[in-house]
Enzyme design. Structure first.
Site, PDB file in Angstrom:
ATOM      1  N   GLU A  12       0.819  -1.214   0.000  1.00 49.34           N
ATOM      2  CA  GLU A  12       0.000   0.000   0.000  1.00 49.34           C
ATOM      3  C   GLU A  12       0.857   1.270   0.000  1.00 49.34           C
ATOM      4  O   GLU A  12       0.325   2.369  -0.140  1.00 49.34           O
ATOM      5  CB  GLU A  12      -0.936   0.002   1.219  1.00 49.34           C
ATOM      6  CG  GLU A  12      -1.972  -1.115   1.163  1.00 49.34           C
ATOM      7  CD  GLU A  12      -2.767  -1.276   2.454  1.00 49.34           C
ATOM      8  OE1 GLU A  12      -3.955  -1.625   2.378  1.00 49.34           O
ATOM      9  OE2 GLU A  12      -2.195  -1.068   3.556  1.00 49.34           O
ATOM     10  N   ASP A 193     -11.296  -7.666  -1.749  1.00 54.57           N
ATOM     11  CA  ASP A 193     -12.111  -8.862  -1.499  1.00 54.57           C
ATOM     12  C   ASP A 193     -13.502  -8.417  -1.080  1.00 54.57           C
ATOM     13  O   ASP A 193     -13.759  -7.222  -0.944  1.00 54.57           O
ATOM     14  CB  ASP A 193     -11.458  -9.710  -0.391  1.00 54.57           C
ATOM     15  CG  ASP A 193     -11.310  -8.927   0.902  1.00 54.57           C
ATOM     16  OD1 ASP A 193     -12.244  -8.947   1.704  1.00 54.57           O
ATOM     17  OD2 ASP A 193     -10.271  -8.252   1.092  1.00 54.57           O
TER      18      ASP A 193
HETATM   19  N1  ADE Z   1      -8.692  -5.225   4.318  1.00 59.51           N
HETATM   20  C1  ADE Z   1      -8.841  -5.850   3.141  1.00 59.51           C
HETATM   21  N2  ADE Z   1      -9.798  -6.791   3.203  1.00 59.51           N
HETATM   22  C2  ADE Z   1     -10.268  -6.767   4.472  1.00 59.51           C
HETATM   23  C3  ADE Z   1     -11.242  -7.515   5.162  1.00 59.51           C
HETATM   24  N3  ADE Z   1     -11.934  -8.476   4.569  1.00 59.51           N
HETATM   25  N4  ADE Z   1     -11.450  -7.223   6.475  1.00 59.51           N
HETATM   26  C4  ADE Z   1     -10.737  -6.250   7.088  1.00 59.51           C
HETATM   27  N5  ADE Z   1      -9.794  -5.532   6.482  1.00 59.51           N
HETATM   28  C5  ADE Z   1      -9.561  -5.779   5.189  1.00 59.51           C
END
Ligand code: ADE
Length: 225
Positions: A12, A193
């Site tokens: 990042e 995700d």
């Molecule tokens: N950052 C990226 N994906 C995430 C998730 N599923 N839960 C918490 N932080 C995240």
């Protein structure tokens, strides 16, 4: 102008360091570079609320940053966005602080932290420039907690209870510290995700790609300040 960037993970922050010719600032995990006439301080903060809060305060105390941008990835919690789409924070809150109104009753007398409108507008301008017919973006609520969410029941709860567009592990803590210091901020998150039972697999595959997209938006903001 002095701008602080908070990133949790290497993927990042790497691109910022390259683009801004950043060098070690002499302070642990903080790199300093230039974007046009601006001094940019990029902090590799680590994951979670305490890392985010402590390092946001460090950026403010050590360098007197005028703006803070938290850039990275998140799990999507809404139905109209998906992986690699972007969420711009209008506001943020904690999903793991209970009861949440303790924060309203006592210091800092706020449980929802509002992002700076100028930074939000610049982020929207950046997203409008992305030429990809499948790309979507939105501005709204981001919920933060010390949980990597991989549970579709929890996702529904975040949507129903908070109207959350996405969930991540730092944004509200950055926002909270910025509120205390009266420093304007915005959180930019690209979806790695869907925070569901397949989140771990999707994250491993997509985080680096999604992080680049959040980075593009954040760099545009700084370039146009
Ligand atoms: N950052 C990226 N994906 C995430 C998730 N599923 N839960 C918490 N932080 C995240």
């Amino acid at each position: 102008m002095k701008i602080g960037i908070i990133a949790a993970l290497d993927c990042e922050m790497e691109e910022f360091c390259r683009d801004f010719g950043a060098v070690d600032s002499g302070h642990y995990g903080i790199f300093s570079g230039k974007c046009k006439e601006h001094d940019v301080y990029i902090c590799l903060a680590g994951v979670g609320k305490v890392n985010a809060a402590a390092n946001t305060q460090r950026l403010i105390d050590l360098f007197g940053v005028d703006y803070v941008i938290n850039s990275g990835v998140a799990g999507c919690t809404c139905n109209h966005l998906g992986v690699c789409d972007v969420v711009i924070s209008k506001e943020l809150t904690y999903h793991d602080f209970s009861p949440l109104d303790i924060l309203d009753k006592y210091a800092p007398n706020a449980s929802v932290f509002k992002a700076n409108e100028k930074l939000v507008k610049l982020a929207n301008d950046a997203c409008a420039k992305i030429e990809d017919e499948n790309f979507r973006y939105d501005t709204g609520m981001i919920v933060t907690g010390d949980i990597f969410v991989e549970d579709s029941t929890l996702v529904k709860k975040f949507r129903d209870n908070f109207g959350a567009l996405c969930t991540e592990m730092e944004g509200a803590a950055v926002a909270h510290v910025c509120l205390l210091n009266k420093v304007p901020f915005v959180v930019i998150r690209a979806m790695s995700d869907n925070a569901d039972e397949k989140a771990d697999m999707s994250f491993n595959e997509m985080a680096a790609i999604a992080a680049k997209r959040a980075g593009f938006v954040s760099t545009y903001i700084i370039s146009n300040l």
